[in-house]
Design an enzyme around this catalytic site. Sequence first.
Site, PDB file in Angstrom:
ATOM      1  N   CYS A  88      38.676  -2.912  38.379  1.00 15.12           N
ATOM      2  CA  CYS A  88      39.075  -4.103  39.230  1.00 15.12           C
ATOM      3  C   CYS A  88      38.067  -5.392  38.802  1.00 15.12           C
ATOM      4  CB  CYS A  88      38.977  -3.766  40.739  1.00 15.12           C
ATOM      5  SG  CYS A  88      39.811  -4.930  41.909  1.00 15.12           S
ATOM      6  N   HIS A 135      42.138   1.118  40.247  1.00 12.46           N
ATOM      7  CA  HIS A 135      40.974   1.778  40.749  1.00 12.46           C
ATOM      8  C   HIS A 135      41.258   3.618  40.515  1.00 12.46           C
ATOM      9  CE1 HIS A 135      38.647  -0.852  42.882  1.00 12.46           C
ATOM     10  NE2 HIS A 135      39.679  -1.555  43.270  1.00 12.46           N
ATOM     11  N   GLU A 155      38.925   5.736  40.634  1.00 14.45           N
ATOM     12  CA  GLU A 155      37.938   6.486  41.308  1.00 14.45           C
ATOM     13  C   GLU A 155      38.303   6.153  42.879  1.00 14.45           C
ATOM     14  OE1 GLU A 155      36.636   1.900  41.777  1.00 14.45           O
ATOM     15  OE2 GLU A 155      37.919   3.171  40.662  1.00 14.45           O
TER      16      GLU A 155
END
Length: 221
Positions: free
Chosen positions: A107, A201, A203
């Site tokens: 990001c 993202h 994660e």
Amino acid sequence: MANTPVFLVLDGYPQASRLELQAGGASMAGELYKNVLRHHSPECQVDIAFSADSAAELPTDQQLAHYHGVVWTGSNLTIYHDVPEVSQQIELSQRLFKAGIPQFGSCWAAQLAVVAAGGRCAEHPDGMEFGIARSITLTDEGRGHPLFQDKKSVFDGFISHCDEITHLPPGAQILAGNDYSRVQAVSVTHQGGVFWAVQYHPEYDLRELAGLCRTRREAHS
């Protein structure tokens, strides 16, 4: 142990924003990436620094040389705003490029990688891309890039951003994009260093996305 991987996670959120994330039930971004690294490499050592806080507390070049790689988190800052919280992170990324320490992130990190190497970002004319980024598609360069080894050519990903990469610097390659954002993944080679980054993202999971939803809703209510 001498062969133990040592990573630095740079949490790009200002302190007030980190507290908002916690209040909304989301994990702090730095801890989230620390958990990801430990999941894939249980023996690794992971340090966290808060790159939007006081510049005086950021690692020196000598301290950075200790790390095998650096991971940048997302952030709610805006990369093209001329404020210390932003400029010091750009300067830190430039130091990492010069030191040849590999960088990766998501990001904010994608925008940081581009701007630190001389590219540009701007507010997305269609507003926020939030929730699930649909049909992220690898480019020809992406299909042959080690970042996407064994990855499908088309996939979805968790996402939350208002800004987009508009101008690539020399040494940058677009690795993936979708109908909303031309650049969903980028590789930047600059001054002897390399920065791989994605706009989405990897994660995140659904729990983290829900916590982010609560935080964003409360911040704008």
